[in-house]
Structures are given as C-alpha cells and as structure tokens.
Design an enzyme around this catalytic site. Sequence first.
Site, PDB file in Angstrom:
ATOM      1  N   LYS A  86      40.793  55.286  40.590  1.00 34.15           N
ATOM      2  CA  LYS A  86      42.228  55.482  40.817  1.00 34.15           C
ATOM      3  C   LYS A  86      42.918  56.090  39.585  1.00 34.15           C
ATOM      4  O   LYS A  86      43.718  56.994  39.721  1.00 34.15           O
ATOM      5  CB  LYS A  86      42.917  54.154  41.189  1.00 34.15           C
ATOM      6  CG  LYS A  86      42.336  53.510  42.440  1.00 34.15           C
ATOM      7  CD  LYS A  86      43.120  52.289  42.880  1.00 34.15           C
ATOM      8  CE  LYS A  86      43.174  51.160  41.867  1.00 34.15           C
ATOM      9  NZ  LYS A  86      41.849  50.561  41.528  1.00 34.15           N
ATOM     10  N   ARG A 117      48.885  44.655  44.993  1.00 29.76           N
ATOM     11  CA  ARG A 117      47.533  44.104  44.943  1.00 29.76           C
ATOM     12  C   ARG A 117      47.414  42.842  45.786  1.00 29.76           C
ATOM     13  O   ARG A 117      46.337  42.269  45.850  1.00 29.76           O
ATOM     14  CB  ARG A 117      47.221  43.734  43.498  1.00 29.76           C
ATOM     15  CG  ARG A 117      46.175  44.642  42.834  1.00 29.76           C
ATOM     16  CD  ARG A 117      46.100  44.151  41.410  1.00 29.76           C
ATOM     17  NE  ARG A 117      44.951  44.544  40.678  1.00 29.76           N
ATOM     18  CZ  ARG A 117      44.911  45.571  39.844  1.00 29.76           C
ATOM     19  NH1 ARG A 117      45.929  46.381  39.743  1.00 29.76           N
ATOM     20  NH2 ARG A 117      43.836  45.788  39.119  1.00 29.76           N
ATOM     21  N   ARG A 173      32.958  52.471  31.029  1.00 28.48           N
ATOM     22  CA  ARG A 173      34.266  53.111  30.845  1.00 28.48           C
ATOM     23  C   ARG A 173      34.727  53.016  29.391  1.00 28.48           C
ATOM     24  O   ARG A 173      34.582  51.985  28.734  1.00 28.48           O
ATOM     25  CB  ARG A 173      35.283  52.429  31.761  1.00 28.48           C
ATOM     26  CG  ARG A 173      36.691  52.962  31.609  1.00 28.48           C
ATOM     27  CD  ARG A 173      37.545  52.705  32.804  1.00 28.48           C
ATOM     28  NE  ARG A 173      37.890  51.306  32.993  1.00 28.48           N
ATOM     29  CZ  ARG A 173      38.657  50.880  34.002  1.00 28.48           C
ATOM     30  NH1 ARG A 173      39.114  51.740  34.888  1.00 28.48           N
ATOM     31  NH2 ARG A 173      38.935  49.601  34.129  1.00 28.48           N
ATOM     32  N   ARG A 177      37.986  48.281  27.411  1.00 28.30           N
ATOM     33  CA  ARG A 177      38.983  47.285  27.819  1.00 28.30           C
ATOM     34  C   ARG A 177      38.363  45.890  27.799  1.00 28.30           C
ATOM     35  O   ARG A 177      37.213  45.718  28.187  1.00 28.30           O
ATOM     36  CB  ARG A 177      39.462  47.599  29.249  1.00 28.30           C
ATOM     37  CG  ARG A 177      40.604  48.573  29.286  1.00 28.30           C
ATOM     38  CD  ARG A 177      40.920  49.044  30.679  1.00 28.30           C
ATOM     39  NE  ARG A 177      41.086  47.986  31.670  1.00 28.30           N
ATOM     40  CZ  ARG A 177      41.570  48.192  32.900  1.00 28.30           C
ATOM     41  NH1 ARG A 177      41.933  49.410  33.264  1.00 28.30           N
ATOM     42  NH2 ARG A 177      41.679  47.211  33.753  1.00 28.30           N
ATOM     43  N   ARG A 185      37.153  40.247  38.712  1.00 32.85           N
ATOM     44  CA  ARG A 185      38.104  41.214  39.277  1.00 32.85           C
ATOM     45  C   ARG A 185      37.663  41.687  40.662  1.00 32.85           C
ATOM     46  O   ARG A 185      38.478  41.874  41.551  1.00 32.85           O
ATOM     47  CB  ARG A 185      38.260  42.410  38.330  1.00 32.85           C
ATOM     48  CG  ARG A 185      39.099  42.065  37.114  1.00 32.85           C
ATOM     49  CD  ARG A 185      38.821  42.991  35.962  1.00 32.85           C
ATOM     50  NE  ARG A 185      39.314  44.331  36.186  1.00 32.85           N
ATOM     51  CZ  ARG A 185      38.820  45.403  35.593  1.00 32.85           C
ATOM     52  NH1 ARG A 185      37.800  45.296  34.753  1.00 32.85           N
ATOM     53  NH2 ARG A 185      39.335  46.584  35.817  1.00 32.85           N
TER      54      ARG A 185
END
Length: 207
Positions: A13, A88, A122, A155, A166
């Site tokens: 996203k 969410r 990431r 992160r 998550r």
Amino acid sequence: MKLILLGPPGAGKGTIAALISEKYKIPGISTGDIFRKAVKDSTPLGIKVKEIMNKGELVPDEVTCDLVKERLGQDDVKNGYMLDGFPRTIPQAESLSTFAEIDIVINFICSNDVVISRLSGRRICRECGKIYHVTNMPPKTEGVCDICSGELYIRDDDKIESIKNRLEIYKEQTEPLINFYKNLNLLKDIDSSKTPKKAMEQITEIL
Ligand code: AMP
C-alpha cells in the site's frame, strides 16, 4: 477522487500510494506515517502510541478517527485524497462514513508468504520515507536512500513477532472491511503480489 487502500501490512500500500500520488496528484494520508512522526517527535500522541505500535497492536479507534477527521479538514485534500492504513476496523469505517464520502476502495490481495518476506526485508528512509526492500527493491548503496542520502532503517514493528501479531490483527479486525465495502459496491480487487508496476497497471484501469 477519494480512495481507500485496503490490505494486509506488506501488501504494498505504501509503495503504491506514492505512485498514485505522483500520477493522479492527490495526497496520500497514512495514519501509520502520522503516528510514526509523532513517536519520532515525542509529542503527547507519540508517547501514547509508541508501545502500542511496537507490539503491532492498533491505536484506539477514537484517537485514530479524530486524527483523520482533522486531517481531512485541511486544504490540500479538497480535490481528493487516498487513505492508506485507515480505516482498519469496522467502527473506524463507520466513523469515516460520517465525515467523508469515499469513491473507491482498492483491495490489495497478497499471500501471507509474500507479505512476511516483504516486511522482513523492508527498509525505510529516515528522512524522506521512501520504501526499499533488501532484495526486491534495493538502494544503489546499502543503507543509504537513493533520493536524499538519508539513513535506511528497519521499523520496530517489522520484527518477526510484531509481524505475526499484525497479520493476526489484520485478519480479525481489518479483513471484515472487505465485506463492508463490497456491500456498499465500492470494492475493487487487485493482485499486489507481483511488481509495483503490475499493481499500478491494474489500478490505472480501475481509476
Ligand atoms: P502502518 O504503517 O499502516 O502499518 O501502521 C503502523 C502502526 O500504526 C499499526 O500497526 C498501528 O499500531 C498504527 N496504526 C496505523 N493506522 C492505524 C489505524 N487505522 N488504526 C489503529 N492503529 C493504526
């Protein structure tokens, strides 16, 4: 054009939001980015949400909805915007419908294996927020942003325990939004498991 980007963490996203923003000249609003900046700046909001975010849990609905409502009152969103990472939960979606009229919800479809590999590789620029991946989208120089030479970081919630949490939270709390928006005839599916280019081709067709 008022869009929602819906999908699990790691579905792409954030990467696609930057491309849509550039192509269609609409601002992207990422609640995750707003919270991360608040944490970085140690604001009262940042102090409140830091632990929640590190564990990969959700910030309370009321805090998040107030923040988005305020953001959507600003001038730069008059000609449209794109919400990335909001809503969410069903209560967030219900709250949003009281202060915004969404045109399209793009549902990013991506397998768990792909999202885990994306999140664990990431890397993000500390200065400009550009997203990289150690193998799929590496920077020219390891650890350094191609655009602004900022330092790339991992992160806190991209550590494996938080990733699992998550994904579970996504399944329990966010996935029900797929039916919520399907019932409103707003949902458009895309396969986001391949390259950003392939995802953008599908989105261009939809938009
Ligand atoms: P993201 O960058 O979208 O993956 O968001 C990072 C973290 O910010 C999430 O794991 C949550 O802790 C928090 N967050 C972002 N958006 C929301 C939201 N809409 N509702 C609750 N928490 C959120």
